[in-house]
Design a protein around this motif. Sequence first.
Motif, PDB file in Angstrom:
ATOM      1  N   LEU A 178       0.810  -1.219   0.000  1.00 28.49           N
ATOM      2  CA  LEU A 178       0.000   0.000   0.000  1.00 28.49           C
ATOM      3  C   LEU A 178       0.844   1.271   0.000  1.00 28.49           C
ATOM      4  N   LYS A 179       2.202   1.094  -0.070  1.00 32.75           N
ATOM      5  CA  LYS A 179       3.130   2.221  -0.125  1.00 32.75           C
ATOM      6  C   LYS A 179       2.967   3.162   1.069  1.00 32.75           C
ATOM      7  N   LEU A 180       2.948   2.557   2.261  1.00 31.91           N
ATOM      8  CA  LEU A 180       2.848   3.300   3.507  1.00 31.91           C
ATOM      9  C   LEU A 180       4.197   3.290   4.219  1.00 31.91           C
ATOM     10  N   PRO A 181       4.400   4.200   5.179  1.00 30.99           N
ATOM     11  CA  PRO A 181       5.649   4.149   5.974  1.00 30.99           C
ATOM     12  C   PRO A 181       5.777   2.815   6.696  1.00 30.99           C
ATOM     13  N   SER A 182       6.980   2.448   7.022  1.00 33.45           N
ATOM     14  CA  SER A 182       7.221   1.141   7.630  1.00 33.45           C
ATOM     15  C   SER A 182       6.635   1.018   9.023  1.00 33.45           C
ATOM     16  N   SER A 183       6.317   2.128   9.684  1.00 32.81           N
ATOM     17  CA  SER A 183       5.726   2.083  11.018  1.00 32.81           C
ATOM     18  C   SER A 183       4.998   3.385  11.281  1.00 32.81           C
ATOM     19  N   GLY A 184       4.169   3.382  12.327  1.00 32.40           N
ATOM     20  CA  GLY A 184       3.470   4.598  12.727  1.00 32.40           C
ATOM     21  C   GLY A 184       2.345   4.959  11.785  1.00 32.40           C
ATOM     22  N   ILE A 190      -4.875   6.581   6.368  1.00 33.67           N
ATOM     23  CA  ILE A 190      -5.745   5.521   5.836  1.00 33.67           C
ATOM     24  C   ILE A 190      -6.960   6.120   5.159  1.00 33.67           C
ATOM     25  N   LYS A 191      -7.522   7.200   5.713  1.00 36.77           N
ATOM     26  CA  LYS A 191      -8.678   7.850   5.088  1.00 36.77           C
ATOM     27  C   LYS A 191      -8.345   8.304   3.666  1.00 36.77           C
ATOM     28  N   ASP A 192      -7.170   8.889   3.496  1.00 40.88           N
ATOM     29  CA  ASP A 192      -6.759   9.317   2.160  1.00 40.88           C
ATOM     30  C   ASP A 192      -6.481   8.116   1.254  1.00 40.88           C
ATOM     31  N   LEU A 193      -5.920   7.062   1.831  1.00 42.11           N
ATOM     32  CA  LEU A 193      -5.585   5.885   1.029  1.00 42.11           C
ATOM     33  C   LEU A 193      -6.827   5.155   0.523  1.00 42.11           C
ATOM     34  N   LYS A 197      -6.937   3.684  -5.974  1.00 44.46           N
ATOM     35  CA  LYS A 197      -7.078   2.378  -6.608  1.00 44.46           C
ATOM     36  C   LYS A 197      -6.221   1.329  -5.910  1.00 44.46           C
ATOM     37  N   LEU A 198      -5.128   1.764  -5.348  1.00 41.43           N
ATOM     38  CA  LEU A 198      -4.224   0.852  -4.644  1.00 41.43           C
ATOM     39  C   LEU A 198      -4.946   0.165  -3.489  1.00 41.43           C
ATOM     40  N   TRP A 199      -5.749   0.918  -2.782  1.00 39.81           N
ATOM     41  CA  TRP A 199      -6.493   0.338  -1.660  1.00 39.81           C
ATOM     42  C   TRP A 199      -7.570  -0.616  -2.151  1.00 39.81           C
ATOM     43  N   LYS A 200      -8.231  -0.269  -3.230  1.00 40.46           N
ATOM     44  CA  LYS A 200      -9.275  -1.154  -3.759  1.00 40.46           C
ATOM     45  C   LYS A 200      -8.702  -2.482  -4.216  1.00 40.46           C
ATOM     46  N   ASN A 201      -7.477  -2.463  -4.679  1.00 38.59           N
ATOM     47  CA  ASN A 201      -6.861  -3.704  -5.166  1.00 38.59           C
ATOM     48  C   ASN A 201      -6.368  -4.597  -4.024  1.00 38.59           C
ATOM     49  N   PHE A 228       1.586 -12.454  22.673  1.00 33.89           N
ATOM     50  CA  PHE A 228       2.421 -12.303  21.478  1.00 33.89           C
ATOM     51  C   PHE A 228       1.585 -11.836  20.289  1.00 33.89           C
ATOM     52  N   THR A 229       0.399 -12.429  20.110  1.00 38.04           N
ATOM     53  CA  THR A 229      -0.458 -12.047  18.981  1.00 38.04           C
ATOM     54  C   THR A 229      -0.877 -10.586  19.078  1.00 38.04           C
ATOM     55  N   LEU A 230      -1.254 -10.124  20.268  1.00 39.53           N
ATOM     56  CA  LEU A 230      -1.654  -8.728  20.431  1.00 39.53           C
ATOM     57  C   LEU A 230      -0.478  -7.780  20.202  1.00 39.53           C
ATOM     58  N   ARG A 231       0.729  -8.183  20.623  1.00 40.96           N
ATOM     59  CA  ARG A 231       1.902  -7.333  20.381  1.00 40.96           C
ATOM     60  C   ARG A 231       2.117  -7.120  18.891  1.00 40.96           C
ATOM     61  N   ARG A 232       1.984  -8.184  18.117  1.00 44.68           N
ATOM     62  CA  ARG A 232       2.209  -8.068  16.677  1.00 44.68           C
ATOM     63  C   ARG A 232       1.068  -7.309  15.993  1.00 44.68           C
ATOM     64  N   LEU A 233      -0.163  -7.530  16.455  1.00 44.41           N
ATOM     65  CA  LEU A 233      -1.294  -6.836  15.841  1.00 44.41           C
ATOM     66  C   LEU A 233      -1.282  -5.343  16.155  1.00 44.41           C
ATOM     67  N   LYS A 234      -0.615  -4.946  17.226  1.00 46.55           N
ATOM     68  CA  LYS A 234      -0.538  -3.521  17.560  1.00 46.55           C
ATOM     69  C   LYS A 234       0.118  -2.713  16.452  1.00 46.55           C
ATOM     70  N   PHE A 235       1.056  -3.337  15.722  1.00 44.41           N
ATOM     71  CA  PHE A 235       1.718  -2.627  14.626  1.00 44.41           C
ATOM     72  C   PHE A 235       0.741  -2.349  13.478  1.00 44.41           C
ATOM     73  N   SER A 236      -0.299  -3.179  13.351  1.00 42.51           N
ATOM     74  CA  SER A 236      -1.266  -3.030  12.253  1.00 42.51           C
ATOM     75  C   SER A 236      -2.565  -2.401  12.712  1.00 42.51           C
ATOM     76  N   SER A 237      -2.612  -1.879  13.929  1.00 37.44           N
ATOM     77  CA  SER A 237      -3.869  -1.320  14.439  1.00 37.44           C
ATOM     78  C   SER A 237      -4.352  -0.143  13.608  1.00 37.44           C
ATOM     79  N   LEU A 238      -3.448   0.524  12.906  1.00 38.96           N
ATOM     80  CA  LEU A 238      -3.844   1.675  12.082  1.00 38.96           C
ATOM     81  C   LEU A 238      -4.834   1.272  10.999  1.00 38.96           C
ATOM     82  N   PHE A 239      -4.719   0.050  10.464  1.00 41.81           N
ATOM     83  CA  PHE A 239      -5.599  -0.387   9.376  1.00 41.81           C
ATOM     84  C   PHE A 239      -7.050  -0.545   9.828  1.00 41.81           C
TER      85      PHE A 239
END
Length: 718
Positions: A178-184, A190-193, A197-201, A228-239
């Motif tokens: 999705l061409k997003l920064p590696s973190s944060g 996400i609203k702009d993304l 078309k990249l998001w739709k795909n 462990f699962t919650l720690r890893r999912l925290k990085f993707s909470s933005l989605f």
Amino acid sequence: MDVEGARKRGRPEAASSDNGSLKKSKTGNQAREHIEQLQRLQQKDPEFYDFLKEHDKELLQFDDDNDDIDEEFDTDLEDGDLRLDDKAKKLDFPEKEQGPLKKTLTTAEVDSWCKSIQENASLSAVRSLLKAFRMACHYGDDGGGESTTKLSIMSSSVFNKIMLFVLNEMDGILRTLLKLPSSGGKKETIKDLMTTKLWKNHSYLVKSYLGNALHVLNQMTDTEMISFTLRRLKFSSLFLTAFPTLLRKYVKVALHFWGTRGGALPIVSFLFLRDLCIRIGSDCIDDCFRGIYKAYVLNCQFVNEAKLRHIHFLRNCVIELLGVDLATAYQHAFVFIRQLAMILRDALNTKTKEAFRKVYEWKFMNCLELWTGAVCAYNSESDLKQLAYPLTQIISGVARLVPTARYFPLRLRCINMLNRIAASTNSFIPVSMLLLDMLEMKELNRPPTGGVGKAVDLRSILKVSKPSLKTRAFQESCVASVVEELAEHLAQWSYSVAFMELSFIPLVRLRSFCKSTKVERFRKEMRSLIRQIEANSDFVNGKRMSVSFLPNEPAAAFFLQDEKEAAASPLSKYVATLRKRAETKNASLTDSSVLVGEESSVFGSKIPESDEDDDARRNEEGASVFSSSWLPGKGSKVKNSTETKKKKKRQQKQMATDEDVVEDLVLSSDEDDDSLNENLSEGENDDEEVEVPPKQESKKQRTKRSKQKKSRGKSRNR
């Protein structure tokens, strides 16, 4: 054949009406009925049947396999075609062919996908891996083996490899696609993304990852796996910004783990919630504030020595989360404090034991402790500081509601909260009267008739039993607590230019207590406090002789500012000694403690933008967790909520002491937070009822009581 005669007998009209009704039928059953009608017609009137074959051939041309009965056959029907038996009428469909056998997934295939993703960024390999991840998350579910699924996971090593790789790497893979920064990131990203078309795909890949991970979280029972699962999912909470339904479910799951689990899981769950509130903001912050307050109330219904530290941790978490958005926190705090005020108002108006019991319970007191902590933590902010006054009024009303010696622990808890609010907001709160009234009660001015007794921990009870009132241990604990709290209150104003006037009434009443009490230990304790107050008065008077401003002028606020920063007053030094004594006493009373996690419960003010420094350690933890040959299945599912609630209620009953008074925390019905009222679990009432204050007795009751005393006195004289 006489055609005209046949028409006169009405048979053609009957045939045409039958023809019209059959043209309306479009199902196989109606077609079979039509065949039966023609068979009966052939038996009853063969001549007319031959006439129809010759002149009205369309009537006999139909197809029971077609919805359209007007469709013509290729060939004419013969007589024998109308004499089919029932078995011949049924359509013979070929048996369904069995689908292809499911392919057993091997470690080599998973390794090839992982290699393709890492080296070539293969999108097809990402899809295949997410399909395998879905199978791993739904392994053993009822109906999990769908006909469309062509993969089967058979070994625990394959399962562990899929889970580890997806949880560790999928966030970076999705951000790259999705061409997003590696973190944060923030929710605006996400609203702009979402409009591109990249998001739709690629949005279906994000939803698949988050949805399946949520499913497996609900199936897990091992706290290390969940952490462990919650720690890893925290990085993707933005989605989760793009999926409001999933966001609400994640908030609910994290709140459940925060309130009901042990070990490090409460800390991990809280950090996940805090990250959601910071990154997503208004879309989830209201749900988080209401949910965490409700979870806190459910977990603080019972208090003993072992639960004190855990409840303190939960309180710190709520206060920390409120600091994310103080403007929104003020709105929720106002509603919840108002609900507490309405419960107190009902008790003051009705003056019944049930109304008193709703106030004098752990849920109510722990809610007051929570909002006291919030006001003290954010005293420099204008939002929550405005709540200090109504909160002070509620606490003062609770302390005076039932002024009996049995509720000394509750009153001391209220006084402690008032002292903390006064110190944090730099406001004067007259708590000395509440403490001095306690010293004048008869239970502290008579020799103990119940022996020495067991040591009483006033922090873990709200009410003492009647036998404990007469013990020496209870009296000593109460007097020591009164001295500590009164010294704390006076030490806050030991640098005020008006300290001598402020301490005059407390000094008079303390001297009166020393004269009236018959317990030498208490007299000695009070004389020590009196000496410190007098020394502080001399200390302040010596300094204020050289000033020219009045006490109500702005310059009075900076009087003895240097001495205050150095804590040089006699009362400040005396309070430091009392605090050390109290800590030693509390340490000896605490038999056990509850460890809530491996990390501190004090959190920073800002969340780090990247947690990459801890990735190596967390990956190692995940490898050790998922290498335990665990496969989720039917046996690993969490018990239904009803059984969990019953089990929790049984545990709470066992932990409750006989002094606890627990009732429902009834909240305001005119607010929009009805969900909190519905989910508050019921507690157990105390064996001994709440005492009604003596002043609440009616005139008739007082007259009756005086007559009984007179009659008893006469019987003694006889």
